[in-house]
Write a protein that holds these residues in place. Sequence first.
Motif, PDB file in Angstrom:
ATOM      1  N   CYS A   1       0.867  -1.256   0.108  1.00 30.87           N
ATOM      2  CA  CYS A   1      -0.092   0.074  -0.086  1.00 30.87           C
ATOM      3  C   CYS A   1       1.004   1.252   0.017  1.00 30.87           C
ATOM      4  O   CYS A   1       1.747   1.273   0.910  1.00 30.87           O
TER       5      CYS A   1
ATOM      6  N   PRO B   1       2.207   5.307   0.217  1.00 36.29           N
ATOM      7  CA  PRO B   1       1.860   6.236   1.248  1.00 36.29           C
ATOM      8  C   PRO B   1       0.778   7.172   0.925  1.00 36.29           C
ATOM      9  O   PRO B   1       0.512   7.341   0.001  1.00 36.29           O
ATOM     10  N   THR B   2       0.193   7.520   2.062  1.00 37.86           N
ATOM     11  CA  THR B   2      -0.903   8.433   2.051  1.00 37.86           C
ATOM     12  C   THR B   2      -0.648   9.669   2.974  1.00 37.86           C
ATOM     13  O   THR B   2       0.329   9.720   3.782  1.00 37.86           O
ATOM     14  N   GLU B   3      -1.496  10.683   3.247  1.00 40.61           N
ATOM     15  CA  GLU B   3      -1.201  11.686   4.164  1.00 40.61           C
ATOM     16  C   GLU B   3      -1.404  11.057   5.727  1.00 40.61           C
ATOM     17  O   GLU B   3      -0.802  11.737   6.605  1.00 40.61           O
ATOM     18  N   ASP B   4      -1.988   9.881   5.864  1.00 38.67           N
ATOM     19  CA  ASP B   4      -2.180   9.414   7.354  1.00 38.67           C
ATOM     20  C   ASP B   4      -0.935   8.117   7.533  1.00 38.67           C
ATOM     21  O   ASP B   4      -0.833   7.944   8.860  1.00 38.67           O
ATOM     22  N   HIS B   5      -0.449   7.786   6.549  1.00 41.06           N
ATOM     23  CA  HIS B   5       0.445   6.655   6.971  1.00 41.06           C
ATOM     24  C   HIS B   5       1.627   6.433   5.868  1.00 41.06           C
ATOM     25  O   HIS B   5       1.360   7.026   4.872  1.00 41.06           O
ATOM     26  N   PRO B   6       2.890   5.929   6.392  1.00 39.36           N
ATOM     27  CA  PRO B   6       3.829   5.957   5.078  1.00 39.36           C
ATOM     28  C   PRO B   6       3.589   4.362   4.436  1.00 39.36           C
ATOM     29  O   PRO B   6       2.342   3.787   4.716  1.00 39.36           O
TER      30      PRO B   6
ATOM     31  N   PHE C   1       3.188   0.634   2.892  1.00 35.23           N
ATOM     32  CA  PHE C   1       3.294  -0.629   3.836  1.00 35.23           C
ATOM     33  C   PHE C   1       3.556  -1.504   3.001  1.00 35.23           C
ATOM     34  O   PHE C   1       2.984  -1.847   1.817  1.00 35.23           O
TER      35      PHE C   1
ATOM     36  N   TYR D   1       2.794  -5.416   2.691  1.00 32.64           N
ATOM     37  CA  TYR D   1       2.339  -6.543   3.300  1.00 32.64           C
ATOM     38  C   TYR D   1       2.822  -7.924   3.253  1.00 32.64           C
ATOM     39  O   TYR D   1       2.981  -8.710   4.099  1.00 32.64           O
TER      40      TYR D   1
END
Length: 73
Positions: free
Chosen positions: A16, A18-23, A25, A27
């Motif tokens: 996944c 990165p977004t504004e909310d998290h780096p 990932f 999986y």
Amino acid sequence: MIPIGTRIQFTKQLECGPTEDHPAFLYASIGETGVVVGHDASEGYEVKTDSWPLRFGASDDEFVVVEAAKGGE
């Protein structure tokens, strides 16, 4: 449905961005092994890798069965 407890091997890298909310990932990597742990994910299966304790969603075209669960759901 593939039974809970079935051993799997990932055929695709699952990640996944990165977004504004998290780096970003990662999986699962190609060739990594894991297990089916549920059927409630929108992708079809809840799975986890052997190297990470958290579950995530995957579809059956993203992994192959390595060892079927005995007496699973």
